[in-house]
Design a protein around this motif. Structure first.
Motif, PDB file in Angstrom:
ATOM      1  N   LEU A 121     -50.726 107.785  73.697  1.00 46.49           N
ATOM      2  CA  LEU A 121     -51.247 108.738  75.203  1.00 46.49           C
ATOM      3  C   LEU A 121     -51.876 107.614  75.146  1.00 46.49           C
ATOM      4  O   LEU A 121     -51.759 107.460  76.752  1.00 46.49           O
ATOM      5  N   SER A 122     -51.933 107.584  74.561  1.00 52.63           N
ATOM      6  CA  SER A 122     -53.634 105.271  75.179  1.00 52.63           C
ATOM      7  C   SER A 122     -52.816 104.447  76.180  1.00 52.63           C
ATOM      8  O   SER A 122     -52.743 104.145  76.652  1.00 52.63           O
ATOM      9  N   ALA A 123     -51.280 103.883  75.125  1.00 54.56           N
ATOM     10  CA  ALA A 123     -50.477 103.075  75.919  1.00 54.56           C
ATOM     11  C   ALA A 123     -49.879 103.542  76.868  1.00 54.56           C
ATOM     12  O   ALA A 123     -49.568 102.885  77.956  1.00 54.56           O
ATOM     13  N   PRO A 150     -50.483 109.674  91.468  1.00 56.67           N
ATOM     14  CA  PRO A 150     -50.181 111.184  90.542  1.00 56.67           C
ATOM     15  C   PRO A 150     -49.438 111.385  89.059  1.00 56.67           C
ATOM     16  O   PRO A 150     -49.706 111.327  88.119  1.00 56.67           O
ATOM     17  N   ALA A 151     -48.962 109.956  88.813  1.00 57.29           N
ATOM     18  CA  ALA A 151     -48.019 109.812  86.818  1.00 57.29           C
ATOM     19  C   ALA A 151     -49.262 109.323  86.324  1.00 57.29           C
ATOM     20  O   ALA A 151     -49.405 109.700  85.658  1.00 57.29           O
ATOM     21  N   LEU A 152     -49.841 107.904  86.923  1.00 49.62           N
ATOM     22  CA  LEU A 152     -50.871 107.881  86.320  1.00 49.62           C
ATOM     23  C   LEU A 152     -52.085 109.184  86.399  1.00 49.62           C
ATOM     24  O   LEU A 152     -52.810 109.041  85.214  1.00 49.62           O
ATOM     25  N   PHE A 153     -52.657 109.815  87.381  1.00 49.22           N
ATOM     26  CA  PHE A 153     -52.866 111.037  87.071  1.00 49.22           C
ATOM     27  C   PHE A 153     -52.876 111.954  85.759  1.00 49.22           C
ATOM     28  O   PHE A 153     -53.719 112.342  85.032  1.00 49.22           O
ATOM     29  N   ARG A 154     -51.532 112.255  85.529  1.00 48.69           N
ATOM     30  CA  ARG A 154     -50.801 112.901  84.470  1.00 48.69           C
ATOM     31  C   ARG A 154     -51.179 112.435  83.898  1.00 48.69           C
ATOM     32  O   ARG A 154     -51.508 113.137  83.009  1.00 48.69           O
ATOM     33  N   THR A 156     -53.307 114.311  80.428  1.00 48.18           N
ATOM     34  CA  THR A 156     -52.899 114.199  79.114  1.00 48.18           C
ATOM     35  C   THR A 156     -53.173 113.857  77.935  1.00 48.18           C
ATOM     36  O   THR A 156     -53.488 114.268  76.703  1.00 48.18           O
ATOM     37  N   HIS A 157     -53.653 112.353  78.304  1.00 46.44           N
ATOM     38  CA  HIS A 157     -54.688 112.090  77.526  1.00 46.44           C
ATOM     39  C   HIS A 157     -56.335 112.222  77.204  1.00 46.44           C
ATOM     40  O   HIS A 157     -56.424 112.866  76.167  1.00 46.44           O
ATOM     41  N   GLY A 158     -56.816 112.830  78.602  1.00 46.71           N
ATOM     42  CA  GLY A 158     -58.399 113.913  78.251  1.00 46.71           C
ATOM     43  C   GLY A 158     -57.900 114.786  78.032  1.00 46.71           C
ATOM     44  O   GLY A 158     -58.555 115.208  77.139  1.00 46.71           O
ATOM     45  N   ASN A 159     -57.136 115.475  77.855  1.00 51.11           N
ATOM     46  CA  ASN A 159     -57.144 116.909  77.169  1.00 51.11           C
ATOM     47  C   ASN A 159     -57.046 117.039  75.946  1.00 51.11           C
ATOM     48  O   ASN A 159     -57.941 117.519  75.203  1.00 51.11           O
ATOM     49  N   PHE A 160     -56.084 115.685  75.859  1.00 48.43           N
ATOM     50  CA  PHE A 160     -55.945 115.835  73.915  1.00 48.43           C
ATOM     51  C   PHE A 160     -57.212 115.384  73.277  1.00 48.43           C
ATOM     52  O   PHE A 160     -57.444 116.279  72.460  1.00 48.43           O
ATOM     53  N   ALA A 161     -58.272 114.098  73.762  1.00 46.55           N
ATOM     54  CA  ALA A 161     -59.160 114.405  73.093  1.00 46.55           C
ATOM     55  C   ALA A 161     -60.330 115.385  73.564  1.00 46.55           C
ATOM     56  O   ALA A 161     -60.969 114.774  72.743  1.00 46.55           O
ATOM     57  N   GLU A 162     -59.975 116.413  74.510  1.00 43.90           N
ATOM     58  CA  GLU A 162     -61.129 116.953  74.403  1.00 43.90           C
ATOM     59  C   GLU A 162     -60.501 118.080  73.323  1.00 43.90           C
ATOM     60  O   GLU A 162     -61.928 118.573  72.843  1.00 43.90           O
ATOM     61  N   TYR A 163     -59.485 118.209  72.788  1.00 45.06           N
ATOM     62  CA  TYR A 163     -59.488 120.459  71.780  1.00 45.06           C
ATOM     63  C   TYR A 163     -59.400 119.430  70.726  1.00 45.06           C
ATOM     64  O   TYR A 163     -59.353 120.171  69.800  1.00 45.06           O
ATOM     65  N   VAL A 164     -58.166 117.833  70.537  1.00 49.64           N
ATOM     66  CA  VAL A 164     -57.653 118.376  68.997  1.00 49.64           C
ATOM     67  C   VAL A 164     -58.960 117.485  67.995  1.00 49.64           C
ATOM     68  O   VAL A 164     -58.807 118.432  67.085  1.00 49.64           O
ATOM     69  N   ARG A 193     -50.054 120.550  70.880  1.00 50.52           N
ATOM     70  CA  ARG A 193     -50.468 118.958  71.853  1.00 50.52           C
ATOM     71  C   ARG A 193     -49.175 118.034  72.730  1.00 50.52           C
ATOM     72  O   ARG A 193     -48.900 117.835  73.501  1.00 50.52           O
ATOM     73  N   LEU A 194     -47.883 117.945  71.722  1.00 50.22           N
ATOM     74  CA  LEU A 194     -46.479 117.241  72.099  1.00 50.22           C
ATOM     75  C   LEU A 194     -46.114 118.569  73.261  1.00 50.22           C
ATOM     76  O   LEU A 194     -45.433 117.514  74.294  1.00 50.22           O
ATOM     77  N   THR A 195     -46.145 119.516  73.052  1.00 50.21           N
ATOM     78  CA  THR A 195     -45.133 120.424  74.061  1.00 50.21           C
ATOM     79  C   THR A 195     -46.247 120.397  75.332  1.00 50.21           C
ATOM     80  O   THR A 195     -45.701 120.325  76.443  1.00 50.21           O
TER      81      THR A 195
END
Length: 144
Positions: free
Chosen positions: A21-23, A44-48, A52-60, A91-93
Motif C-alpha cells: 500500500l505504501s508503494a 482523487p486517485a492519490l487521496f484514495r 487506504t494506507h492511512g486506514n490500514f495504519a489506524e486499525y491493523v 483489509r484486502l476487501t
C-alpha cells in the motif's frame, strides 16, 4: 515468556500488505506530481491511496496488539488463525472497495465489518480474560 507463533505470522503478512500500500501511495504521488501533503481535490486517485494506507495504519496495529494479548494469555491457535485470516481478508476487501467507482460498495462494507468484527471479538475476549484473571487472583487472595 511464551513463544508467539501465530500473531507474528499475520503481522508479517499484514506488514507486507502495508509496504505494498505504501508503494502504491508513492507511485501515485510521483505520477500526480504531488509529493507531499494531502492531495485533497487535486488528485482523487492519490487521496484514495492515502486513505487506504492511512486506514490500514489506524486499525491493523490495534488488532494485532489485541491478538498478541490473546496469544500471550494462551487462547487457542485456531481462534488466533481465524482472527488473523479474517483481518487479512477484511483489509484486502476494504482496499479493493476504496478503489471502486462507487464510494459505498459491498467490498468496502465487508472490509469494515470484518475488521471491526476482529477488533470487537478480540477486545471482548481480552476483557473477559482480564476479568477472569482478577477473579482468580481475588479468590486466591481471599483463601490466603
Amino acid at each position: 515468556m511464551p513463544l508467539l507463533l501465530v500473531t507474528p505470522f499475520y503481522a508479517g503478512v499484514l506488514g507486507i500488505l502495508f509496504v505494498v500500500l505504501s508503494a502504491w501511495v508513492v507511485k501515485t504521488r510521483v505520477g500526480s506530481g504531488i509529493t507531499f501533503g494531502d492531495p485533497g481535490d487535486r488528485s482523487p486517485a492519490l487521496f484514495r491511496w492515502v486513505r487506504t494506507h492511512g486506514n490500514f495504519a489506524e486499525y491493523v496495529p490495534f488488532a494485532l496488539l489485541l491478538m498478541t494479548y490473546l496469544e500471550l494469555t494462551r487462547w487457542s491457535a485456531f481462534l488466533l488463525h481465524v482472527l488473523g485470516i479474517v483481518l487479512v481478508v477484511g483489509r484486502l476487501t476494504h482496499a479493493v472497495g476504496l478503489h471502486r467507482a462507487n464510494d459505498v460498495n459491498v467490498f468496502r462494507q465487508i472490509g469494515v465489518a470484518l475488521t471491526f468484527g476482529v477488533i470487537t471479538v478480540a477486545a471482548v475476549l481480552a476483557i473477559a480474560t482480564s476479568i477472569g484473571a482478577w477473579t482468580t487472583l481475588s479468590t486466591l487472595a481471599a483463601m490466603g
